[in-house]
Design a protein around this motif. Structure first.
Motif, PDB file in Angstrom:
ATOM      1  N   SER A   1       9.820  70.140  11.842  1.00 56.87           N
ATOM      2  CA  SER A   1      10.188  70.992  10.710  1.00 56.87           C
ATOM      3  C   SER A   1       9.836  72.438  10.995  1.00 56.87           C
ATOM      4  O   SER A   1       8.672  72.785  11.222  1.00 56.87           O
ATOM      5  CB  SER A   1       9.471  70.523   9.435  1.00 56.87           C
ATOM      6  OG  SER A   1       9.669  71.443   8.381  1.00 56.87           O
ATOM      7  N   LEU A   2      10.840  73.307  10.982  1.00 60.07           N
ATOM      8  CA  LEU A   2      10.604  74.731  11.194  1.00 60.07           C
ATOM      9  C   LEU A   2       9.852  75.340  10.009  1.00 60.07           C
ATOM     10  O   LEU A   2       9.028  76.240  10.191  1.00 60.07           O
ATOM     11  CB  LEU A   2      11.950  75.440  11.398  1.00 60.07           C
ATOM     12  CG  LEU A   2      11.949  76.672  12.315  1.00 60.07           C
ATOM     13  CD1 LEU A   2      11.432  76.327  13.692  1.00 60.07           C
ATOM     14  CD2 LEU A   2      13.338  77.278  12.385  1.00 60.07           C
ATOM     15  N   GLU A   3      10.130  74.864   8.789  1.00 59.77           N
ATOM     16  CA  GLU A   3       9.433  75.367   7.607  1.00 59.77           C
ATOM     17  C   GLU A   3       7.944  75.033   7.674  1.00 59.77           C
ATOM     18  O   GLU A   3       7.089  75.866   7.356  1.00 59.77           O
ATOM     19  CB  GLU A   3      10.057  74.779   6.335  1.00 59.77           C
ATOM     20  CG  GLU A   3      11.488  75.197   6.081  1.00 59.77           C
ATOM     21  CD  GLU A   3      11.600  76.676   5.748  1.00 59.77           C
ATOM     22  OE1 GLU A   3      10.609  77.247   5.227  1.00 59.77           O
ATOM     23  OE2 GLU A   3      12.658  77.273   6.011  1.00 59.77           O
ATOM     24  N   GLU A   4       7.613  73.814   8.071  1.00 58.15           N
ATOM     25  CA  GLU A   4       6.204  73.439   8.184  1.00 58.15           C
ATOM     26  C   GLU A   4       5.507  74.230   9.289  1.00 58.15           C
ATOM     27  O   GLU A   4       4.331  74.584   9.164  1.00 58.15           O
ATOM     28  CB  GLU A   4       6.083  71.943   8.450  1.00 58.15           C
ATOM     29  CG  GLU A   4       6.526  71.065   7.289  1.00 58.15           C
ATOM     30  CD  GLU A   4       6.413  69.588   7.612  1.00 58.15           C
ATOM     31  OE1 GLU A   4       5.928  69.260   8.717  1.00 58.15           O
ATOM     32  OE2 GLU A   4       6.807  68.770   6.765  1.00 58.15           O
ATOM     33  N   LEU A   5       6.220  74.541  10.359  1.00 60.58           N
ATOM     34  CA  LEU A   5       5.641  75.350  11.423  1.00 60.58           C
ATOM     35  C   LEU A   5       5.346  76.761  10.924  1.00 60.58           C
ATOM     36  O   LEU A   5       4.293  77.330  11.239  1.00 60.58           O
ATOM     37  CB  LEU A   5       6.590  75.398  12.623  1.00 60.58           C
ATOM     38  CG  LEU A   5       6.100  76.187  13.846  1.00 60.58           C
ATOM     39  CD1 LEU A   5       4.787  75.618  14.370  1.00 60.58           C
ATOM     40  CD2 LEU A   5       7.167  76.189  14.941  1.00 60.58           C
ATOM     41  N   ALA A   6       6.245  77.325  10.121  1.00 59.18           N
ATOM     42  CA  ALA A   6       6.003  78.655   9.552  1.00 59.18           C
ATOM     43  C   ALA A   6       4.783  78.632   8.635  1.00 59.18           C
ATOM     44  O   ALA A   6       3.948  79.542   8.657  1.00 59.18           O
ATOM     45  CB  ALA A   6       7.243  79.137   8.792  1.00 59.18           C
ATOM     46  N   ASP A   7       4.668  77.579   7.817  1.00 62.29           N
ATOM     47  CA  ASP A   7       3.495  77.458   6.943  1.00 62.29           C
ATOM     48  C   ASP A   7       2.208  77.368   7.748  1.00 62.29           C
ATOM     49  O   ASP A   7       1.195  77.981   7.406  1.00 62.29           O
ATOM     50  CB  ASP A   7       3.625  76.221   6.049  1.00 62.29           C
ATOM     51  CG  ASP A   7       4.670  76.394   4.969  1.00 62.29           C
ATOM     52  OD1 ASP A   7       5.052  77.546   4.714  1.00 62.29           O
ATOM     53  OD2 ASP A   7       5.102  75.376   4.394  1.00 62.29           O
ATOM     54  N   SER A   8       2.225  76.599   8.821  1.00 61.31           N
ATOM     55  CA  SER A   8       1.012  76.421   9.620  1.00 61.31           C
ATOM     56  C   SER A   8       0.589  77.729  10.280  1.00 61.31           C
ATOM     57  O   SER A   8      -0.607  77.993  10.433  1.00 61.31           O
ATOM     58  CB  SER A   8       1.230  75.335  10.680  1.00 61.31           C
ATOM     59  OG  SER A   8       2.202  75.738  11.631  1.00 61.31           O
ATOM     60  N   LEU A   9       1.541  78.577  10.657  1.00 62.24           N
ATOM     61  CA  LEU A   9       1.188  79.870  11.249  1.00 62.24           C
ATOM     62  C   LEU A   9       0.472  80.760  10.240  1.00 62.24           C
ATOM     63  O   LEU A   9      -0.520  81.416  10.563  1.00 62.24           O
ATOM     64  CB  LEU A   9       2.448  80.565  11.769  1.00 62.24           C
ATOM     65  CG  LEU A   9       3.045  79.991  13.056  1.00 62.24           C
ATOM     66  CD1 LEU A   9       4.441  80.553  13.296  1.00 62.24           C
ATOM     67  CD2 LEU A   9       2.146  80.294  14.248  1.00 62.24           C
ATOM     68  N   VAL A  10       0.973  80.785   9.004  1.00 67.18           N
ATOM     69  CA  VAL A  10       0.327  81.599   7.972  1.00 67.18           C
ATOM     70  C   VAL A  10      -1.038  81.025   7.611  1.00 67.18           C
ATOM     71  O   VAL A  10      -2.027  81.747   7.472  1.00 67.18           O
ATOM     72  CB  VAL A  10       1.226  81.697   6.724  1.00 67.18           C
ATOM     73  CG1 VAL A  10       0.503  82.403   5.593  1.00 67.18           C
ATOM     74  CG2 VAL A  10       2.517  82.424   7.056  1.00 67.18           C
ATOM     75  N   GLN A  11      -1.116  79.712   7.469  1.00 65.74           N
ATOM     76  CA  GLN A  11      -2.376  79.081   7.087  1.00 65.74           C
ATOM     77  C   GLN A  11      -3.426  79.203   8.181  1.00 65.74           C
ATOM     78  O   GLN A  11      -4.625  79.249   7.895  1.00 65.74           O
ATOM     79  CB  GLN A  11      -2.134  77.620   6.748  1.00 65.74           C
ATOM     80  CG  GLN A  11      -1.307  77.428   5.488  1.00 65.74           C
ATOM     81  CD  GLN A  11      -0.944  75.974   5.237  1.00 65.74           C
ATOM     82  OE1 GLN A  11      -1.511  75.087   5.857  1.00 65.74           O
ATOM     83  NE2 GLN A  11      -0.003  75.749   4.338  1.00 65.74           N
ATOM     84  N   ALA A  12      -3.015  79.292   9.436  1.00 63.27           N
ATOM     85  CA  ALA A  12      -3.986  79.468  10.516  1.00 63.27           C
ATOM     86  C   ALA A  12      -4.695  80.807  10.407  1.00 63.27           C
ATOM     87  O   ALA A  12      -5.829  80.957  10.866  1.00 63.27           O
ATOM     88  CB  ALA A  12      -3.280  79.363  11.868  1.00 63.27           C
ATOM     89  N   VAL A  13      -4.043  81.780   9.777  1.00 61.83           N
ATOM     90  CA  VAL A  13      -4.634  83.103   9.615  1.00 61.83           C
ATOM     91  C   VAL A  13      -5.434  83.203   8.337  1.00 61.83           C
ATOM     92  O   VAL A  13      -6.533  83.748   8.301  1.00 61.83           O
ATOM     93  CB  VAL A  13      -3.521  84.186   9.640  1.00 61.83           C
ATOM     94  CG1 VAL A  13      -4.098  85.561   9.381  1.00 61.83           C
ATOM     95  CG2 VAL A  13      -2.798  84.153  10.968  1.00 61.83           C
ATOM     96  N   HIS A  14      -4.913  82.641   7.224  1.00 61.69           N
ATOM     97  CA  HIS A  14      -5.509  82.862   5.910  1.00 61.69           C
ATOM     98  C   HIS A  14      -5.997  81.608   5.212  1.00 61.69           C
ATOM     99  O   HIS A  14      -6.557  81.702   4.129  1.00 61.69           O
ATOM    100  CB  HIS A  14      -4.484  83.535   4.989  1.00 61.69           C
ATOM    101  CG  HIS A  14      -4.149  84.937   5.400  1.00 61.69           C
ATOM    102  ND1 HIS A  14      -5.091  85.932   5.475  1.00 61.69           N
ATOM    103  CD2 HIS A  14      -2.987  85.500   5.773  1.00 61.69           C
ATOM    104  CE1 HIS A  14      -4.510  87.053   5.858  1.00 61.69           C
ATOM    105  NE2 HIS A  14      -3.244  86.815   6.058  1.00 61.69           N
ATOM    106  N   GLY A  15      -5.752  80.440   5.736  1.00 64.15           N
ATOM    107  CA  GLY A  15      -6.132  79.237   5.010  1.00 64.15           C
ATOM    108  C   GLY A  15      -5.009  78.775   4.112  1.00 64.15           C
ATOM    109  O   GLY A  15      -3.898  79.320   4.121  1.00 64.15           O
ATOM    110  N   PRO A  16      -5.254  77.754   3.260  1.00 61.31           N
ATOM    111  CA  PRO A  16      -4.207  77.186   2.416  1.00 61.31           C
ATOM    112  C   PRO A  16      -3.598  78.232   1.507  1.00 61.31           C
ATOM    113  O   PRO A  16      -4.276  79.116   1.011  1.00 61.31           O
ATOM    114  CB  PRO A  16      -4.942  76.106   1.610  1.00 61.31           C
ATOM    115  CG  PRO A  16      -6.133  75.775   2.437  1.00 61.31           C
ATOM    116  CD  PRO A  16      -6.520  77.041   3.144  1.00 61.31           C
ATOM    117  N   SER A  17      -2.297  78.147   1.301  1.00 60.18           N
ATOM    118  CA  SER A  17      -1.576  79.098   0.466  1.00 60.18           C
ATOM    119  C   SER A  17      -1.628  78.670  -0.979  1.00 60.18           C
ATOM    120  O   SER A  17      -1.894  77.539  -1.323  1.00 60.18           O
ATOM    121  CB  SER A  17      -0.119  79.190   0.931  1.00 60.18           C
ATOM    122  OG  SER A  17       0.480  77.923   0.872  1.00 60.18           O
TER     123      SER A  17
END
Length: 736
Positions: free
Chosen positions: A534-550
């Motif tokens: 999933s490309l959407e899940e990959l995008a979420d994981s990139l943001v969460q790796a920087v800031h934690g859960p959204s």
């Protein structure tokens, strides 16, 4: 007194009632007592004339604790236009209490300033203990200490509330010392109408009669909003007498006392706060003081929450207007995008992305969709001006791309545009010029060809089908807006089926104390281990790796703690070609004028061989490509084209093949360099370290290549005196 006789003087009547008169001129700082009042404070007048004291002299006649409360009582009476009532202990010269007096006074304004007033009141000796005195300590009082602790807690809780809902929840949970209300309601003003913002302690549907009420209605909250003065109703009878029309609305709640207080911000009444009690409350000055203080804190909290909510609403609107929708699905490619604003101010900065259908992009072929441009950039700054410049620059880039210009021409025109508007917007101030970094990618879904132009922006990265992640060094120019005549060379890459391209701003890399190098390592680990399907899940994981859960969403998840804006684009080629992928492959050009890119070539090789079993072979490959590329730059006048590929042979062993092509027709020859020679060792190293190597003549120029096997199945074929293998086979194309 006989009928018809004149009334005796007021002073004589008051003296007979043991009541004195006094006047406090606040502007002059002078307090005047009549004869009876002077006697009550322990300063009898020997000549029967009034006694005048300075404010400090009058203060010395009363207990210091009681005097300190006078100021709050008077200020409350001035604000509400009511009587100021207090009990004061009179002290003698030795500090002993000689009596307790009750003071009642009426503030009279003498000017426009809130401090321009005088008090005219009475003093009367009282012998009965004040209500609740038995429960108080001799000096400060338990109730007084509880009140101070309550106000501190209430102020802290209301200051931390970040939304109107949170403010109302805090207000509902306030437990006032000794007189907690049973029901609360907060009213707002919209035009000339009264509205209910929120309530507590009443049924869910009970607010309807009070919503959208005309301010001229004979209702306590409406009167408070009109006049800005509090209304205290100590009993149902008093409520019914003062507001007969509104009484039927309040009677059904079966309350016994009510307090309606104005919510005032900067002298403007923004609403009213109602506290209803299940028992009768006399609303003493102390109780009114507590309620007034809470109302002021509540007004400030509601004002802050309203501003924050307005900013969030403005932010959402700006984001929706400035950031594009991904649009309909494009055959052959999948796209995911995220924009995460910074946490300060309006939460809108200069980062942006865009997806632009190019001329002819609406046409579809059997192989896939039409061409599309992906743009990502970052305008300098994190303020409203940066957001405004970003919006204008985004529109300009879209216009230039839609006209059909090549990537280099699009960025050149955009740089001239930004230089012009930045100089105009800042009024010609050379110290306030703004620039922007940008990465422009023109993609062809059918062939996977990417044409990239870069203006001071971080390089793109590619995740290959097997999970290997590599930074793709590209040629670039200055950030947009610095030099209106800057050039932006174009780099061509090929995205194979199953590979994913990452474009991002520096906020994704440098957040959390990281620099570009350490931040890239963090992003790379996330790309390698993130969801593959999933490309959407990959995008979420990139943001969460920087800031934690959204916790929020725009075009993707927002987060709560942010240091810098983040924009990212993910492009994956989903089109399956007729020829299956042979493995990992990378290509790059090293120009004559850019010898520093040799270091990037070495890094590319290490990233390509990140899971190679033999570290010595990795070092050998890095050394060989460094020699091969350096030879091209030193011994020819052209650029070097490096192509490296990892694939499996028929026996299942992984093979590395590296080709370096140039435009020179001169074939290399092995030499025997002396001990002090500075050159001539390249082919010797290749013969010693490579499994196979050779030189392939091409139509224009030649291609030098070598191969390494991860699990060696052959002995090195090079012999000390042999010439290099000159292959007559058609070489693997150095560029797709």
């Amino acid at each position: 007194m006989r009928t018809g006789e004149p009334l005796p003087p007021v002073e004589d009547v008051l003296a007979a009632l043991a009541t004195g008169l006094w006047r406090w001129d606040n502007r002059a700082g002078l307090v005047t007592f009549d004869v009876e009042a002077a006697r009550l404070i322990g300063m009898p007048s020997p000549d029967g004339r009034p006694v005048s004291l300075s404010e400090s002299g009058a203060r010395a006649r009363f207990h210091p604790v009681d005097w300190n409360e006078i100021d709050g009582v008077v200020q409350l009476a001035v604000a509400e236009g009511t009587l100021a009532e207090a009990r004061l202990r009179v002290m003698d010269e030795r500090g002993h209490v000689i009596r307790t007096v009750r003071s009642r006074s009426k503030p009279v304004m003498t000017g426009e300033s809130p401090d321009s007033y005088e008090l005219i009141g009475t003093l009367q000796e009282v012998t009965e203990p004040p209500p609740g005195a038995a429960a108080r300590a001799p000096v400060t009082g338990d109730w007084r200490r509880s009140r101070e602790a309550f106000l501190l807690d209430a102020g802290r809780a209301l200051a931390e509330a970040g939304s109107t809902e949170e403010v109302l929840r805090v207000a509902a949970g306030l437990s006032m010392p000794g007189f907690s209300p049973e029901g609360l309601a907060v009213f707002g003003v919209t035009g000339d109408r009264l509205t209910v913002i929120g309530h507590y302690g009443q049924p869910a549907d009970s607010e309807h009669p009070f919503t959208d009420m005309d301010l001229s209605t004979d209702y306590p909250a409406a009167e408070v909003c009109r006049t800005g003065r509090a209304v205290y109703l100590s009993s149902p009878a008093e409520y019914q007498k003062r507001y007969p029309a509104a009484w039927p609305l309040a009677a059904r709640f079966r309350r016994q006392s009510w307090a309606f207080l104005p919510l005032i911000i900067a002298g403007r009444t923004i609403g009213a706060w109602m506290a209803g009690f299940a028992y009768q409350v006399s609303f003493t000055p102390d109780e009114r003081s507590v309620l007034t203080t809470v109302a002021r804190m509540l007004a400030q909290a509601l004002s802050r929450a309203g501003v924050a909510e307005s900013e969030r609403e403005l932010t959402d609107g700006l984001q929706k207007s400035m950031l594009p929708n991904l649009g309909p699905e494009i055959p052959g490619i999948a796209i995911a995008a995220r924009y995460v604003p910074t946490g300060g101010g309006l939460q809108v900065g200069g980062d942006w992305y865009d997806i632009i259908p190019l001329p002819g992009g609406a046409a579809r072929t059997e192989a896939g969709g039409g061409r599309v441009a992906l743009v990502i950039g970052d305008v300098q700054g994190h303020d409203v001006r940066a957001a405004g410049l970003m919006g204008q620059l985004r529109i300009a880039l879209r216009a230039y791309a839609s006209e059909g210009h090549r990537p280099d021409a699009v960025l050149s025109r955009a740089s001239r545009f930004l230089n012009g508007i930045s100089d105009t917007v800042n009024g010609g101030d050379p110290d306030d010029l703004r620039f922007a970094t940008c990465l422009y990618v023109e993609a062809d879904p059918a062939t996977g060809v990417l044409e990239i132009a870069r203006a001071g922006h971080p390089d793109p990265a590619i995740r290959m089908a097997d999970g290997t992640v590599m930074m793709r060094p590209t040629a670039g120019g200055l950030p947009l807006g610095i030099d209106p005549d800057a050039d932006y060379p174009t780099t061509r890459l090929v995205l194979e089926p199953g590979e994913t391209l990452l474009l991002c701003t520096d906020g994704l890399i440098e957040t959390g104390g990281h620099d570009l190098d350490t931040g890239w390592l963090r992003v790379r680990r996330t790309l390698e281990t993130g969801p593959a399907d999933s490309l959407e899940e990959l995008a979420d994981s990139l943001v969460q790796a920087v800031h934690g859960p959204s916790s929020h969403h725009t075009t993707g998840p927002l987060v709560d703690r942010r240091e810098d804006d983040i924009a990212l684009l993910l492009l994956r080629r989903t089109l399956q070609s007729s020829k299956p992928s042979t493995g990992r492959r990378t290509a790059m050009t090293i120009a004559q004028a850019e010898p520093e890119r040799i270091a990037a070539a070495r890094q590319q090789m290490r990233e390509l061989l990140h899971d190679w079993a033999d570290d010595d072979q990795v070092d050998s490959a890095v050394l060989l490509i460094s020699e091969m590329v350096t030879n091209v730059l030193v011994h020819t006048d052209g650029d070097a084209l490096l192509v490296a590929e990892v694939a499996k042979d028929a026996e299942g062993a992984r093979r590395l093949r590296v080709e370096v092509a140039d435009a020179s027709d001169n074939l290399p020859h092995k030499r025997r360099p002396g001990e002090l020679a500075s050159s001539g060792r390249g082919l010797v190293l290749m013969e010693l370290l490579a499994e196979r190597w050779g030189v392939d003549p091409q139509g224009e120029g030649k291609c030098i290549w070598f191969e390494l096997y991860e699990k060696s199945l052959h002995e090195p074929s090079g012999a000390g005196d042999e010439e290099p293998v000159v292959s007559r086979e058609t070489p693997t194309p150095p560029f797709p």
